[in-house]
Design a protein around this motif. Structure first.
Motif, mmCIF file in Angstrom:
data_model
loop_
_atom_site.group_PDB
_atom_site.id
_atom_site.type_symbol
_atom_site.label_atom_id
_atom_site.label_comp_id
_atom_site.label_asym_id
_atom_site.label_seq_id
_atom_site.Cartn_x
_atom_site.Cartn_y
_atom_site.Cartn_z
ATOM 1 N N ALA A 13 0.573 29.074 99.029
ATOM 2 C CA ALA A 13 0.705 29.723 100.328
ATOM 3 C C ALA A 13 1.094 28.703 101.392
ATOM 4 O O ALA A 13 1.766 29.032 102.374
ATOM 5 N N SER A 14 0.702 27.457 101.180
ATOM 6 C CA SER A 14 1.062 26.387 102.108
ATOM 7 C C SER A 14 1.118 25.066 101.361
ATOM 8 O O SER A 14 0.507 24.899 100.311
ATOM 9 N N ALA A 15 1.869 24.134 101.905
ATOM 10 C CA ALA A 15 2.006 22.802 101.316
ATOM 11 C C ALA A 15 2.320 21.816 102.426
ATOM 12 O O ALA A 15 2.902 22.182 103.456
ATOM 13 N N ILE A 16 1.933 20.572 102.211
ATOM 14 C CA ILE A 16 2.241 19.508 103.162
ATOM 15 C C ILE A 16 3.113 18.471 102.466
ATOM 16 O O ILE A 16 2.836 18.073 101.336
ATOM 17 N N VAL A 17 4.170 18.050 103.148
ATOM 18 C CA VAL A 17 5.024 16.963 102.667
ATOM 19 C C VAL A 17 4.934 15.823 103.674
ATOM 20 O O VAL A 17 5.136 16.025 104.879
ATOM 21 N N VAL A 18 4.612 14.643 103.183
ATOM 22 C CA VAL A 18 4.578 13.436 104.018
ATOM 23 C C VAL A 18 5.857 12.659 103.741
ATOM 24 O O VAL A 18 6.164 12.337 102.592
ATOM 25 N N ILE A 19 6.607 12.358 104.785
ATOM 26 C CA ILE A 19 7.868 11.633 104.658
ATOM 27 C C ILE A 19 7.677 10.250 105.260
ATOM 28 O O ILE A 19 7.262 10.111 106.410
ATOM 29 N N HIS A 20 7.982 9.225 104.474
ATOM 30 C CA HIS A 20 7.789 7.847 104.907
ATOM 31 C C HIS A 20 9.128 7.212 105.305
ATOM 32 O O HIS A 20 10.185 7.623 104.841
ATOM 33 N N GLY A 21 9.051 6.183 106.137
ATOM 34 C CA GLY A 21 10.241 5.419 106.482
ATOM 35 C C GLY A 21 10.641 5.587 107.931
ATOM 36 O O GLY A 21 10.276 6.569 108.598
ATOM 37 N N ASP A 22 11.423 4.624 108.422
ATOM 38 C CA ASP A 22 11.845 4.640 109.824
ATOM 39 C C ASP A 22 12.718 5.845 110.155
ATOM 40 O O ASP A 22 12.747 6.298 111.299
ATOM 41 N N ALA A 23 13.437 6.357 109.162
ATOM 42 C CA ALA A 23 14.343 7.484 109.403
ATOM 43 C C ALA A 23 13.671 8.836 109.177
ATOM 44 O O ALA A 23 14.335 9.871 109.217
ATOM 45 N N ALA B 87 -9.904 11.208 89.680
ATOM 46 C CA ALA B 87 -10.750 12.386 89.884
ATOM 47 C C ALA B 87 -9.961 13.631 90.258
ATOM 48 O O ALA B 87 -10.242 14.732 89.783
ATOM 49 N N SER B 88 -8.944 13.481 91.107
ATOM 50 C CA SER B 88 -8.216 14.649 91.618
ATOM 51 C C SER B 88 -6.892 14.896 90.922
ATOM 52 O O SER B 88 -6.353 15.997 90.977
ATOM 53 N N GLY B 89 -6.334 13.853 90.285
ATOM 54 C CA GLY B 89 -5.022 13.988 89.661
ATOM 55 C C GLY B 89 -3.868 13.784 90.619
ATOM 56 O O GLY B 89 -2.695 13.836 90.215
ATOM 57 N N LEU B 90 -4.143 13.546 91.898
ATOM 58 C CA LEU B 90 -3.076 13.294 92.862
ATOM 59 C C LEU B 90 -2.319 12.021 92.484
ATOM 60 O O LEU B 90 -2.920 11.018 92.103
ATOM 61 N N SER B 91 -0.989 12.066 92.617
ATOM 62 C CA SER B 91 -0.171 10.937 92.197
ATOM 63 C C SER B 91 0.870 10.613 93.261
ATOM 64 O O SER B 91 1.424 11.517 93.898
ATOM 65 N N VAL B 92 1.117 9.319 93.468
ATOM 66 C CA VAL B 92 2.138 8.871 94.420
ATOM 67 C C VAL B 92 2.933 7.732 93.788
ATOM 68 O O VAL B 92 2.513 7.116 92.806
ATOM 69 N N VAL B 93 4.095 7.462 94.382
ATOM 70 C CA VAL B 93 4.930 6.338 93.966
ATOM 71 C C VAL B 93 5.164 5.442 95.172
ATOM 72 O O VAL B 93 5.425 5.928 96.276
ATOM 73 N N ALA B 94 5.064 4.126 94.974
ATOM 74 C CA ALA B 94 5.383 3.153 96.019
ATOM 75 C C ALA B 94 6.366 2.143 95.435
ATOM 76 O O ALA B 94 6.087 1.550 94.390
ATOM 77 N N ARG B 95 7.495 1.966 96.099
ATOM 78 C CA ARG B 95 8.509 1.055 95.579
ATOM 79 C C ARG B 95 9.207 0.253 96.679
ATOM 80 O O ARG B 95 10.132 -0.498 96.406
ATOM 81 N N HIS C 274 1.974 -6.202 93.885
ATOM 82 C CA HIS C 274 0.684 -6.217 94.574
ATOM 83 C C HIS C 274 0.751 -5.420 95.879
ATOM 84 O O HIS C 274 -0.141 -4.624 96.183
ATOM 85 N N ARG C 275 1.829 -5.632 96.642
ATOM 86 C CA ARG C 275 1.966 -4.908 97.906
ATOM 87 C C ARG C 275 2.187 -3.419 97.665
ATOM 88 O O ARG C 275 1.686 -2.560 98.393
ATOM 89 N N ASN C 276 2.941 -3.086 96.623
ATOM 90 C CA ASN C 276 3.159 -1.677 96.316
ATOM 91 C C ASN C 276 1.870 -0.997 95.866
ATOM 92 O O ASN C 276 1.649 0.181 96.147
ATOM 93 N N LYS C 277 0.997 -1.736 95.165
ATOM 94 C CA LYS C 277 -0.296 -1.167 94.791
ATOM 95 C C LYS C 277 -1.118 -0.844 96.034
ATOM 96 O O LYS C 277 -1.748 0.218 96.126
ATOM 97 N N ALA C 278 -1.127 -1.767 96.986
ATOM 98 C CA ALA C 278 -1.876 -1.545 98.219
ATOM 99 C C ALA C 278 -1.319 -0.349 98.979
ATOM 100 O O ALA C 278 -2.073 0.482 99.520
ATOM 101 N N LEU C 279 0.008 -0.232 99.003
ATOM 102 C CA LEU C 279 0.659 0.883 99.684
ATOM 103 C C LEU C 279 0.318 2.207 99.002
ATOM 104 O O LEU C 279 0.035 3.214 99.661
ATOM 105 N N ALA C 280 0.312 2.199 97.669
ATOM 106 C CA ALA C 280 -0.017 3.412 96.916
ATOM 107 C C ALA C 280 -1.457 3.846 97.170
ATOM 108 O O ALA C 280 -1.746 5.044 97.300
ATOM 109 N N LEU C 281 -2.373 2.889 97.250
ATOM 110 C CA LEU C 281 -3.771 3.220 97.553
ATOM 111 C C LEU C 281 -3.892 3.897 98.918
ATOM 112 O O LEU C 281 -4.627 4.870 99.085
ATOM 113 N N GLU C 282 -3.156 3.382 99.897
ATOM 114 C CA GLU C 282 -3.185 3.967 101.236
ATOM 115 C C GLU C 282 -2.670 5.401 101.204
ATOM 116 O O GLU C 282 -3.222 6.299 101.851
ATOM 117 N N ARG C 283 -1.618 5.621 100.432
ATOM 118 C CA ARG C 283 -1.009 6.952 100.396
ATOM 119 C C ARG C 283 -1.916 7.969 99.701
ATOM 120 O O ARG C 283 -2.008 9.117 100.122
#
Length: 207
Positions: free
Chosen positions: A51-61, A140-148, A154-163
């Motif tokens: 019924a609803s969904a949220i999309v988070v868009i990253h980046g300067d653009a 626990a939740s199955g939520l998945s993200v990609v950071a590249r 190491h920095r991408n892992k930290a970014l993925a944790l934040e997301r």
């Protein structure tokens, strides 16, 4: 970072199908431009869609990319659920959510499963030489993200944790929005207006 709420409002199951198709169209377009996205489907999702969904868009653009999507989205198609139904116009609403008021709670690294892979796409030649990209899954939740974006794993892992932490916070927010019926009220206003985007057919092609 921009956060967009997609809502079917009071629409029937066809509108939930449109939400899922619109989210897929937006994320595919974003990927073609090198923008990373995270998606979260709301409560009461069934086999037709949320019924609803949220999309988070990253980046300067992100803001410039998201702007043309905000408003009413029209899908012109014969109902895939009711072939003899006369209605062929289905509307959903898309609007921007305000920024998070505070930072999400940090996650413990042992709560997340990481998978490294070789990054591709518009990140520069250095991305392709090492397995610097990271796919992170919250166990626990199955939520998945990609950071590249970063060249360092190491920095991408930290970014993925934040997301992932931000997505977990969004889960509660999305449930609250649904409970308050805000999405329904917005949808009622948007449907009567002129759609900002129009798609046709089962393939959901822009028209």
């Amino acid at each position: 970072m921009i956060r967009l709420l997609f809502t079917s409002g009071r629409g029937p199951a066809e509108c939930r199908i449109a939400v899922r198709k619109a989210v897929a169209a937006l994320t595919a377009e974003a990927a073609s431009l090198g923008l990373e996205t995270d998606c979260l489907e709301g409560p009461n999702t069934d086999e037709h869609g949320p019924a609803s969904a949220i999309v988070v868009i990253h980046g300067d653009a992100a803001a410039a990319f998201a702007r043309p999507w905000i408003g009413a989205i029209q899908w012109v198609a014969q109902s895939p659920l009711r072939p003899h139904h006369k209605r062929k116009n289905w509307f959903i609403g898309v609007f921007e959510l305000p920024a998070l008021p505070d930072a999400p709670k940090a996650l413990a690294i042992h709560d997340v499963r990481f998978e490294a892979f070789r990054a591709g796409g518009p990140g520069g030649q250095h991305q392709n030489k090492t397995e610097s990209a990271v796919r992170a899954t919250h166990i626990a939740s199955g939520l998945s993200v990609v950071a590249r974006e970063e060249r360092s794993q190491h920095r991408n892992k930290a970014l993925a944790l934040e997301r992932i932490a931000a997505l977990l916070k969004l889960q509660g927010e999305l449930e609250a929005i649904t409970a308050r019926n805000d999405a329904h009220a917005v949808h009622d206003r948007l449907e009567r207006g002129r759609p900002v985007k129009r798609f046709k057919g089962d393939a959901f092609r822009a028209s």
